[in-house]
Design a protein around this motif. Structure first.
Motif, PDB file in Angstrom:
ATOM      1  N   SER A   9       0.836  -1.200   0.000  1.00  0.00           N
ATOM      2  CA  SER A   9       0.000   0.000   0.000  1.00  0.00           C
ATOM      3  C   SER A   9       0.867   1.244   0.000  1.00  0.00           C
ATOM      4  O   SER A   9       1.842   1.337   0.747  1.00  0.00           O
ATOM      5  CB  SER A   9      -0.914   0.023   1.232  1.00  0.00           C
ATOM      6  N   LYS A  10       0.509   2.180  -0.877  1.00  0.00           N
ATOM      7  CA  LYS A  10       1.090   3.518  -0.857  1.00  0.00           C
ATOM      8  C   LYS A  10       0.008   4.537  -0.516  1.00  0.00           C
ATOM      9  O   LYS A  10       0.053   5.677  -0.969  1.00  0.00           O
ATOM     10  CB  LYS A  10       1.719   3.850  -2.213  1.00  0.00           C
ATOM     11  N   SER A  11      -0.963   4.092   0.260  1.00  0.00           N
ATOM     12  CA  SER A  11      -2.066   4.969   0.624  1.00  0.00           C
ATOM     13  C   SER A  11      -1.548   6.234   1.301  1.00  0.00           C
ATOM     14  O   SER A  11      -0.644   6.173   2.149  1.00  0.00           O
ATOM     15  CB  SER A  11      -3.019   4.235   1.576  1.00  0.00           C
ATOM     16  N   PRO A  12      -2.120   7.386   0.969  1.00  0.00           N
ATOM     17  CA  PRO A  12      -1.755   8.615   1.689  1.00  0.00           C
ATOM     18  C   PRO A  12      -2.183   8.583   3.145  1.00  0.00           C
ATOM     19  O   PRO A  12      -1.720   9.397   3.944  1.00  0.00           O
ATOM     20  CB  PRO A  12      -2.484   9.705   0.904  1.00  0.00           C
ATOM     21  N   TRP A  13      -3.064   7.661   3.463  1.00  0.00           N
ATOM     22  CA  TRP A  13      -3.441   7.426   4.860  1.00  0.00           C
ATOM     23  C   TRP A  13      -2.329   6.567   5.460  1.00  0.00           C
ATOM     24  O   TRP A  13      -2.327   5.352   5.350  1.00  0.00           O
ATOM     25  CB  TRP A  13      -4.789   6.711   4.896  1.00  0.00           C
ATOM     26  N   ILE A  14      -1.367   7.221   6.059  1.00  0.00           N
ATOM     27  CA  ILE A  14      -0.127   6.561   6.467  1.00  0.00           C
ATOM     28  C   ILE A  14      -0.374   5.417   7.428  1.00  0.00           C
ATOM     29  O   ILE A  14       0.232   4.337   7.312  1.00  0.00           O
ATOM     30  CB  ILE A  14       0.848   7.582   7.107  1.00  0.00           C
ATOM     31  N   GLU A  15      -1.265   5.617   8.396  1.00  0.00           N
ATOM     32  CA  GLU A  15      -1.499   4.555   9.368  1.00  0.00           C
ATOM     33  C   GLU A  15      -2.074   3.318   8.698  1.00  0.00           C
ATOM     34  O   GLU A  15      -1.725   2.183   9.051  1.00  0.00           O
ATOM     35  CB  GLU A  15      -2.434   5.032  10.480  1.00  0.00           C
ATOM     36  N   LEU A  16      -2.930   3.509   7.702  1.00  0.00           N
ATOM     37  CA  LEU A  16      -3.482   2.369   6.981  1.00  0.00           C
ATOM     38  C   LEU A  16      -2.377   1.634   6.231  1.00  0.00           C
ATOM     39  O   LEU A  16      -2.286   0.405   6.281  1.00  0.00           O
ATOM     40  CB  LEU A  16      -4.564   2.837   6.002  1.00  0.00           C
ATOM     41  N   ALA A  17      -1.541   2.362   5.538  1.00  0.00           N
ATOM     42  CA  ALA A  17      -0.443   1.735   4.800  1.00  0.00           C
ATOM     43  C   ALA A  17       0.520   1.036   5.749  1.00  0.00           C
ATOM     44  O   ALA A  17       1.035  -0.054   5.447  1.00  0.00           O
ATOM     45  CB  ALA A  17       0.289   2.782   3.975  1.00  0.00           C
TER      46      ALA A  17
END
Length: 508
Positions: free
Chosen positions: A78-86
């Protein structure tokens, strides 16, 4: 196509999670109590259908469980901008109460188990004119309880094991992964006799005898019980359940055009009839959100991507026509897709990085140009190709390597790939070389189908630093993996703090 969407809402106390919720014991005058509800066969039907409804919750097969099973493996990231999710896909756990990464999947797992326990405790007391249906309802609940405990044991390992309807004040004891697996085996074996080999059109999607044997095979494979796994799969391949076969078109396993086909051993039934949320109201959706979260940029949220080494693996060996393995075009979106196969990428004008790839299975680009939260594409949780490859693995572990080839060849033949012995004569009867090749065959056939994390655990590839370092060469997130710790998730902190009978998993 007509498919059953098993959904029912149970009211009041029946929906409480029990040990995972801290609710006050108050009587709701607008809701049924358990003593008022479990009275008739129709109540039993509603009760068992409510278990299936849990597949549509965001903690389970509607959304977040794929982040653990697919993105945490070396196939995805994941490269999600939602850092905690990534971070929860790359073994960086800070907040153990992080909802999307941990708590909601734990909650919905135990909510499903609670519903199973309600059925198993109350249905025996209901008078049925159709005794066979009564027994099959109980068997469905046992299968579904086994299914949820199987994945819970693989994700967290040391978890509470609750087998009766729980109360908010209960403090369940912690069980080991082995103890949970023992219960999973018991539930599946007890469910087998009361389930049919198939269902009529109105009930497609309920587990069959074949689904039981398929899940038993997965259980035994994870335990290295190769002989037991082989026996379970014998039922599907050569025994009384021999009704399964590979469909001629590989793509048919990943669209809504040919669902519940001859290759399907067990699949989650999704639909787009209702465009609501994931709650308990009458408008709640029965859809999958996976495509929305895994779609390429501009099409969906792109929170999940595939590792490009998988694209390279597909290109290592040409097919019998000298071209690229056709499974690649149905497995991944990647920059060269149009050049390789002539397939338009969702947005051909988008600038793709050369090393980018996205999961294509389950996407709806075959008839639309965007994704949303309401995909109707069923999720094939166990399919026959997986059974054939596991069967080959079990035979190899039993010292029957020469007999194992034919089952790999069945899968390769559909993809127009040469027989394994022809393409890789160096393997011979070597156990280690056969297993090494089988690891690749499983990626080529099953990439993005939520099996890779379990495969890595079964093969022991997460148990030594040397093996983890090897994985890290193709997935840099594994540089964060701590041997002896990261193989399992932490229990939600709130659960450990509220239950003195729980001990946090080692290393957390």
């Amino acid at each position: 196509m007509k498919k059953i969407l098993l959904y029912s809402t149970l009211l009041g106390a029946m929906l409480f999670l029990g040990s995972c919720e801290n609710e006050l014991e108050q009587e709701n005058p607008n809701a049924l109590t358990t003593s008022q509800f479990w009275l008739s066969p129709s109540d039993a039907e509603a009760g068992v259908n409510s278990i299936y409804a849990m597949a549509y919750k965001d903690g389970l097969w509607a959304r977040w469980i794929y982040f653990r099973l697919d993105l945490t493996s070396d196939e995805g990231f994941s490269k999600s901008p939602w850092i905690e999710l990534a971070d929860w896909t790359r073994f960086k756990y800070v907040n153990f109460n992080f909802w999307e990464g941990n708590v909601v999947t734990y909650r919905d797992t135990y909510k499903a188990i609670f519903r199973c326990n309600q059925v198993l405790a109350n249905v025996p007391n209901i008078e049925f004119t159709d005794a066979t249906r009564k027994e099959s309802i109980l068997a469905e609940a046992k299968f579904l309880r086994a299914l949820h405990y199987f994945y819970a044991a693989e994700l967290w390992e040391n978890i509470p094991m609750v087998l009766t309807p729980s109360l908010p004040t209960d403090l369940p004891m912690q069980a080991t992964k082995e103890e949970v697996f023992t219960q999973v085996e018991t539930d599946l074996n007890e469910a087998f006799n009361a389930l049919p080999t198939s269902w009529d059109a109105n009930n497609v999607g309920r587990p069959t005898k074949g689904a039981v044997k398929g899940l038993l095979a997965k259980l035994y494979m994870q335990q290295h019980r190769w002989s037991d796994a082989k026996t379970a799969m014998d039922y599907l391949i050569s025994g009384q359940g021999v009704s399964y076969s590979l469909v001629s078109n590989y793509k048919d396993n990943f669209t809504d055009a040919n669902e519940n086909n001859s290759e399907s051993v067990y699949e989650i039934q999704f639909g787009n009839q209702r465009l609501g949320g994931t709650g308990e109201d009458a408008t709640a959706a029965v859809s999958s959100n996976r495509a929305q979260f895994f779609a390429p940029r501009g099409i969906g949220w792109s929170d999940g991507q595939a590792r490009h080494w998988v694209v390279d693996l597909f290109k290592e060996e040409p097919n019998l026509n000298g071209g690229i393995d056709e499974r690649l075009r149905h497995t991944l979106f990647y920059a060269e897709l149009e050049a390789d196969f002539g397939d338009l990428i969702y947005n051909r004008h988008w600038q793709w990085d050369a090393d980018e790839a996205f999961f294509r299975k389950g996407q709806r680009d075959y008839y639309r140009t965007n994704e949303d939260y309401y995909s109707q594409v069923n999720y094939r949780l166990i399919r026959y190709a997986d059974i054939l490859l596991m069967y080959a693995e079990a035979l190899n572990e039993l010292g029957q390597t020469s007999e194992a080839y034919q089952y790999v060849d069945m899968v390769r033949a559909r993809a127009n790939m040469a027989p394994l012995a022809t393409a890789h004569p160096e393997i011979g009867n070597s156990h280690d070389l056969f297993l090494a090749r089988l690891k690749k065959e499983r990626v080529l056939e099953l990439c993005g189908e939520s099996v890779r994390w379990l495969d890595l655990k079964r093969w022991g590839d997460l148990e030594t630093q040397a093996k983890v370092d090897e994985i890290a060469t193709r997935d840099a997130d594994f540089n964060n993996f701590v041997v002896g710790k990261s193989i399992r998730m932490p229990l939600p902190l709130s659960e450990v703090q509220n239950n003195p009978n729980l001990t946090q998993n080692t290393g957390y």
